[in-house]
Scaffold this motif. Sequence first.
Motif, mmCIF file in Angstrom:
data_model
loop_
_atom_site.group_PDB
_atom_site.id
_atom_site.type_symbol
_atom_site.label_atom_id
_atom_site.label_comp_id
_atom_site.label_asym_id
_atom_site.label_seq_id
_atom_site.Cartn_x
_atom_site.Cartn_y
_atom_site.Cartn_z
ATOM 1 N N ARG A 56 -6.139 -52.781 80.839
ATOM 2 C CA ARG A 56 -6.991 -53.119 79.688
ATOM 3 C C ARG A 56 -7.903 -51.945 79.310
ATOM 4 N N GLU A 57 -8.453 -51.260 80.286
ATOM 5 C CA GLU A 57 -9.364 -50.156 80.016
ATOM 6 C C GLU A 57 -8.658 -48.999 79.318
ATOM 7 N N GLU A 58 -7.419 -48.678 79.767
ATOM 8 C CA GLU A 58 -6.679 -47.562 79.166
ATOM 9 C C GLU A 58 -6.302 -47.875 77.713
ATOM 10 N N LEU A 59 -5.996 -49.155 77.430
ATOM 11 C CA LEU A 59 -5.707 -49.524 76.044
ATOM 12 C C LEU A 59 -6.931 -49.322 75.166
ATOM 13 N N ASP A 60 -8.075 -49.693 75.698
ATOM 14 C CA ASP A 60 -9.313 -49.521 74.945
ATOM 15 C C ASP A 60 -9.609 -48.036 74.706
ATOM 16 N N LEU A 61 -9.165 -47.176 75.636
ATOM 17 C CA LEU A 61 -9.411 -45.734 75.537
ATOM 18 C C LEU A 61 -8.241 -44.972 74.909
ATOM 19 N N PHE A 62 -7.154 -45.676 74.594
ATOM 20 C CA PHE A 62 -5.957 -45.050 74.011
ATOM 21 C C PHE A 62 -6.367 -44.290 72.747
ATOM 22 N N SER A 63 -5.926 -43.030 72.650
ATOM 23 C CA SER A 63 -6.376 -42.208 71.529
ATOM 24 C C SER A 63 -5.217 -41.821 70.612
ATOM 25 N N LEU A 64 -5.588 -41.228 69.478
ATOM 26 C CA LEU A 64 -4.604 -40.715 68.536
ATOM 27 C C LEU A 64 -4.171 -39.288 68.876
ATOM 28 N N THR A 65 -4.675 -38.778 69.977
ATOM 29 C CA THR A 65 -4.391 -37.398 70.374
ATOM 30 C C THR A 65 -3.096 -37.299 71.173
ATOM 31 N N GLN A 66 -2.342 -36.245 70.918
ATOM 32 C CA GLN A 66 -1.142 -35.934 71.694
ATOM 33 C C GLN A 66 -1.309 -34.593 72.389
ATOM 34 N N GLU A 67 -0.708 -34.490 73.545
ATOM 35 C CA GLU A 67 -0.607 -33.212 74.241
ATOM 36 C C GLU A 67 0.860 -32.789 74.286
ATOM 37 N N LYS A 68 1.080 -31.490 74.260
ATOM 38 C CA LYS A 68 2.417 -30.899 74.414
ATOM 39 C C LYS A 68 3.407 -31.378 73.364
ATOM 40 N N GLN A 69 2.933 -31.680 72.168
ATOM 41 C CA GLN A 69 3.892 -32.107 71.156
ATOM 42 C C GLN A 69 4.737 -30.926 70.693
ATOM 43 N N VAL A 70 6.048 -31.181 70.622
ATOM 44 C CA VAL A 70 7.001 -30.167 70.144
ATOM 45 C C VAL A 70 7.895 -30.826 69.116
ATOM 46 N N ILE A 71 7.961 -30.249 67.923
ATOM 47 C CA ILE A 71 8.831 -30.766 66.865
ATOM 48 C C ILE A 71 9.775 -29.655 66.432
ATOM 49 N N LYS A 72 11.074 -29.952 66.387
ATOM 50 C CA LYS A 72 12.066 -29.001 65.922
ATOM 51 C C LYS A 72 12.834 -29.642 64.767
ATOM 52 N N ARG A 73 12.864 -28.939 63.645
ATOM 53 C CA ARG A 73 13.566 -29.447 62.469
ATOM 54 C C ARG A 73 14.722 -28.510 62.136
ATOM 55 N N GLY A 74 15.820 -29.100 61.700
ATOM 56 C CA GLY A 74 16.997 -28.332 61.349
ATOM 57 C C GLY A 74 18.002 -29.284 60.751
ATOM 58 N N THR A 75 19.246 -29.223 61.246
ATOM 59 C CA THR A 75 20.245 -30.190 60.807
ATOM 60 C C THR A 75 19.793 -31.595 61.138
ATOM 61 N N GLY A 76 19.173 -31.755 62.315
ATOM 62 C CA GLY A 76 18.535 -33.005 62.712
ATOM 63 C C GLY A 76 17.109 -32.692 63.151
ATOM 64 N N THR A 77 16.346 -33.709 63.462
ATOM 65 C CA THR A 77 14.976 -33.509 63.919
ATOM 66 C C THR A 77 14.842 -34.016 65.346
ATOM 67 N N THR A 78 14.197 -33.216 66.203
ATOM 68 C CA THR A 78 13.880 -33.666 67.554
ATOM 69 C C THR A 78 12.385 -33.473 67.782
ATOM 70 N N ALA A 79 11.821 -34.322 68.631
ATOM 71 C CA ALA A 79 10.393 -34.209 68.923
ATOM 72 C C ALA A 79 10.101 -34.799 70.293
ATOM 73 N N LYS A 80 9.064 -34.261 70.917
ATOM 74 C CA LYS A 80 8.543 -34.805 72.175
ATOM 75 C C LYS A 80 7.031 -34.733 72.128
ATOM 76 N N GLY A 81 6.389 -35.623 72.878
ATOM 77 C CA GLY A 81 4.941 -35.584 72.926
ATOM 78 C C GLY A 81 4.417 -36.578 73.949
ATOM 79 N N THR A 82 3.136 -36.494 74.228
ATOM 80 C CA THR A 82 2.479 -37.398 75.173
ATOM 81 C C THR A 82 1.142 -37.844 74.585
ATOM 82 N N PHE A 83 0.998 -39.141 74.414
ATOM 83 C CA PHE A 83 -0.276 -39.687 73.962
ATOM 84 C C PHE A 83 -1.210 -39.828 75.163
ATOM 85 N N THR A 84 -2.494 -39.618 74.900
ATOM 86 C CA THR A 84 -3.484 -39.622 75.967
ATOM 87 C C THR A 84 -4.604 -40.611 75.659
ATOM 88 N N THR A 85 -5.466 -40.808 76.641
ATOM 89 C CA THR A 85 -6.706 -41.531 76.399
ATOM 90 C C THR A 85 -7.716 -40.549 75.797
#
Length: 221
Positions: A56-85
């Motif tokens: 419950r506490e982590e949900l309350d602290l869940f943020s809109l911030t991401q760490e290590k986000q990587v987006i690659k666009r080309g013929t298709g799109t790939t992305a990775k990321g991690t949401f944090t508190t």
Amino acid sequence: MIVLLILSVLLVALLVYLFNQWSRNRMPSRKQRDRVLREVQQDMDGWSADLVKIHREELDLFSLTQEKQVIKRGTGTTAKGTFTTIFHEPVVSYSYRRYLGKQVNALLYARTADHDYVYWTEKGKTRLEIDGQPVGTIDGSTLLGERTGMELARIEATPRENYLPVSVGKREVAALKTLPVSTDDPLSQRAFEFIPDDLNDKEEQLLLSLTVRELVGRSLG
């Protein structure tokens, strides 16, 4: 003759390259999806940080911030990321692949410390699995049950002031802020306006299943 031979070799090489690009970015068939998902999961094993369990506490602290986000666009799109508190603790990691097609064809895989979420979108229709079990179909921002077709959860389409109400069943369980997802935001804006104290595990899973998909979509534009 030599020039023609060189041009022919280059043409063949180009055709091979284009075919490989097309094959790599084509929506996997249903028989291929388990293999593709395993590849994504194995990639995440070596990439994702140790995730903090969500209570419950982590949900309350869940943020809109991401760490290590990587987006690659080309013929298709790939992305990775991690949401944090808001304290930059990693809580949800994801991997996204968009495939070729006039309508959306994509795989989104997300994980918390306790659960896996798999979203296969084919021709704009999304099927959700949690921990390997079919849950239902996401129509817009509404999750419909696999067996009943009845509404399980929903993110409202119309904002209420600066947030979108999120409900599970007939109960409103969160208010998701409409701010854009950010990366490495030192202010770490909270994602939710409120979370009820008596939120149960099923409600938590359904809440995350819709909001993670929504937030990933925002971050990809």
